[in-house]
Design a protein around this motif. Structure first.
Motif, PDB file in Angstrom:
ATOM      1  N   LYS A   1      36.244  35.239  -4.924  1.00 39.00           N
ATOM      2  CA  LYS A   1      36.995  36.445  -4.555  1.00 39.00           C
ATOM      3  C   LYS A   1      36.691  36.911  -3.129  1.00 39.00           C
ATOM      4  O   LYS A   1      37.444  37.679  -2.565  1.00 39.00           O
ATOM      5  N   LYS A   2      35.620  36.404  -2.542  1.00 37.09           N
ATOM      6  CA  LYS A   2      35.295  36.774  -1.159  1.00 37.09           C
ATOM      7  C   LYS A   2      36.288  36.173  -0.170  1.00 37.09           C
ATOM      8  O   LYS A   2      36.596  36.774   0.845  1.00 37.09           O
ATOM      9  N   ASP A   3      36.778  34.958  -0.462  1.00 35.91           N
ATOM     10  CA  ASP A   3      37.650  34.252   0.474  1.00 35.91           C
ATOM     11  C   ASP A   3      39.084  34.062  -0.022  1.00 35.91           C
ATOM     12  O   ASP A   3      39.963  33.787   0.773  1.00 35.91           O
ATOM     13  N   TRP A   4      39.293  34.160  -1.331  1.00 30.18           N
ATOM     14  CA  TRP A   4      40.608  33.870  -1.897  1.00 30.18           C
ATOM     15  C   TRP A   4      41.164  35.108  -2.586  1.00 30.18           C
ATOM     16  O   TRP A   4      40.426  36.026  -2.944  1.00 30.18           O
ATOM     17  N   SER A   5      42.458  35.078  -2.862  1.00 31.57           N
ATOM     18  CA  SER A   5      43.073  36.190  -3.585  1.00 31.57           C
ATOM     19  C   SER A   5      42.549  36.210  -5.021  1.00 31.57           C
ATOM     20  O   SER A   5      42.073  35.198  -5.543  1.00 31.57           O
TER      21      SER A   5
ATOM     22  N   TYR B   1      28.473  31.556 -15.458  1.00 33.08           N
ATOM     23  CA  TYR B   1      28.946  30.637 -14.422  1.00 33.08           C
ATOM     24  C   TYR B   1      30.424  30.848 -14.089  1.00 33.08           C
ATOM     25  O   TYR B   1      30.772  31.145 -12.950  1.00 33.08           O
ATOM     26  N   TRP B   2      31.313  30.673 -15.085  1.00 37.12           N
ATOM     27  CA  TRP B   2      32.753  30.664 -14.808  1.00 37.12           C
ATOM     28  C   TRP B   2      33.267  32.017 -14.322  1.00 37.12           C
ATOM     29  O   TRP B   2      34.113  32.066 -13.423  1.00 37.12           O
ATOM     30  N   ARG B   3      32.839  33.089 -14.917  1.00 36.92           N
ATOM     31  CA  ARG B   3      33.318  34.403 -14.489  1.00 36.92           C
ATOM     32  C   ARG B   3      32.353  35.049 -13.498  1.00 36.92           C
ATOM     33  O   ARG B   3      32.779  35.597 -12.498  1.00 36.92           O
ATOM     34  N   GLY B   4      31.070  34.961 -13.740  1.00 35.52           N
ATOM     35  CA  GLY B   4      30.101  35.602 -12.861  1.00 35.52           C
ATOM     36  C   GLY B   4      29.964  34.913 -11.517  1.00 35.52           C
ATOM     37  O   GLY B   4      30.439  35.399 -10.502  1.00 35.52           O
ATOM     38  N   VAL B   5      29.366  33.745 -11.488  1.00 35.40           N
ATOM     39  CA  VAL B   5      29.078  33.045 -10.228  1.00 35.40           C
ATOM     40  C   VAL B   5      30.358  32.582  -9.530  1.00 35.40           C
ATOM     41  O   VAL B   5      30.575  32.881  -8.354  1.00 35.40           O
ATOM     42  N   LEU B   6      31.208  31.864 -10.239  1.00 37.79           N
ATOM     43  CA  LEU B   6      32.382  31.268  -9.600  1.00 37.79           C
ATOM     44  C   LEU B   6      33.386  32.321  -9.133  1.00 37.79           C
ATOM     45  O   LEU B   6      33.817  32.304  -7.988  1.00 37.79           O
ATOM     46  N   LEU B   7      33.770  33.228 -10.025  1.00 37.65           N
ATOM     47  CA  LEU B   7      34.741  34.252  -9.619  1.00 37.65           C
ATOM     48  C   LEU B   7      34.194  35.141  -8.515  1.00 37.65           C
ATOM     49  O   LEU B   7      34.923  35.510  -7.590  1.00 37.65           O
TER      50      LEU B   7
ATOM     51  N   TYR C   1      42.080  29.124 -10.340  1.00 36.56           N
ATOM     52  CA  TYR C   1      41.123  28.067 -10.001  1.00 36.56           C
ATOM     53  C   TYR C   1      39.981  28.011 -11.019  1.00 36.56           C
ATOM     54  O   TYR C   1      39.658  26.939 -11.553  1.00 36.56           O
ATOM     55  N   SER C   2      39.362  29.145 -11.296  1.00 41.36           N
ATOM     56  CA  SER C   2      38.237  29.148 -12.230  1.00 41.36           C
ATOM     57  C   SER C   2      38.684  28.782 -13.641  1.00 41.36           C
ATOM     58  O   SER C   2      37.985  28.087 -14.361  1.00 41.36           O
ATOM     59  N   THR C   3      39.879  29.240 -14.025  1.00 40.56           N
ATOM     60  CA  THR C   3      40.398  28.910 -15.355  1.00 40.56           C
ATOM     61  C   THR C   3      40.700  27.427 -15.475  1.00 40.56           C
ATOM     62  O   THR C   3      40.395  26.807 -16.502  1.00 40.56           O
ATOM     63  N   LEU C   4      41.271  26.841 -14.439  1.00 40.92           N
ATOM     64  CA  LEU C   4      41.578  25.413 -14.464  1.00 40.92           C
ATOM     65  C   LEU C   4      40.320  24.589 -14.721  1.00 40.92           C
ATOM     66  O   LEU C   4      40.291  23.725 -15.602  1.00 40.92           O
TER      67      LEU C   4
ATOM     68  N   ILE D   1      40.453  38.325 -16.054  1.00 41.22           N
ATOM     69  CA  ILE D   1      41.044  39.651 -15.799  1.00 41.22           C
ATOM     70  C   ILE D   1      40.132  40.744 -16.333  1.00 41.22           C
ATOM     71  O   ILE D   1      39.908  41.762 -15.668  1.00 41.22           O
ATOM     72  N   THR D   2      39.587  40.532 -17.522  1.00 43.25           N
ATOM     73  CA  THR D   2      38.659  41.510 -18.103  1.00 43.25           C
ATOM     74  C   THR D   2      37.447  41.699 -17.207  1.00 43.25           C
ATOM     75  O   THR D   2      37.013  42.830 -16.971  1.00 43.25           O
ATOM     76  N   TYR D   3      36.925  40.607 -16.680  1.00 37.11           N
ATOM     77  CA  TYR D   3      35.777  40.694 -15.778  1.00 37.11           C
ATOM     78  C   TYR D   3      36.128  41.480 -14.516  1.00 37.11           C
ATOM     79  O   TYR D   3      35.375  42.343 -14.080  1.00 37.11           O
ATOM     80  N   PHE D   4      37.283  41.187 -13.939  1.00 36.85           N
ATOM     81  CA  PHE D   4      37.691  41.919 -12.738  1.00 36.85           C
ATOM     82  C   PHE D   4      37.908  43.403 -13.022  1.00 36.85           C
ATOM     83  O   PHE D   4      37.531  44.254 -12.224  1.00 36.85           O
TER      84      PHE D   4
END
Length: 125
Positions: free
Chosen positions: A39-43, A29-35, A50-53, A88-91
């Motif tokens: 990333k499509k619309d935000w930097s 969820y947090w890294r896969g779906v949300l990130l 945002y996802s970390t918060l 960062i690792t996911y990216f």
């Protein structure tokens, strides 16, 4: 050593089950779906923050409402750092494999179930 805290087979089973299952759900969820969605619309960095918060905020509400350890500011610092590093690792790797594995190691090492049940209190408590 904290192995003496596992005074029942049930606690040991719950700890292991949680450590094996939880990283999959959280990281998917947090890294896969949300990130992936952000990333499509935000930097990239805004997506990470945002996802970390919300990853950090989810822990006391979802897992540790009654946990004494979730009242410590140390937890929020640790979760923030972990959330940023895992994002960062996911990216960088474009894979959840190492993020899920790392989360598993964390859940095994921090005695998560025992902490939620207030059987184990981290040294700063």
């Amino acid at each position: 050593m904290n192995y003496k805290l596992f005074d029942s087979a049930l606690l040991l089973i719950l700890w292991l089950l949680f450590a094996f299952i939880n990283p999959w759900f959280e990281e998917l969820y947090w890294r896969g779906v949300l990130l992936d969605g952000l990333k499509k619309d935000w930097s990239k960095w805004f997506s990470i923050v945002y996802s970390t918060l919300f990853f950090v905020l989810s822990h006391p509400f979802m897992w540790g409402v009654f946990s004494i350890a979730s009242k410590s500011y140390h937890l929020y610092i640790y979760l923030s750092l972990a959330g940023i590093v895992w994002a960062i690792t996911y990216f960088k790797t474009k894979s959840l494999r190492w993020v899920i594995f790392s989360h598993f190691i964390v859940d095994i090492g921090n005695l998560t179930v025992l902490t939620f049940l207030n059987i184990y209190l981290p040294p700063t408590m």
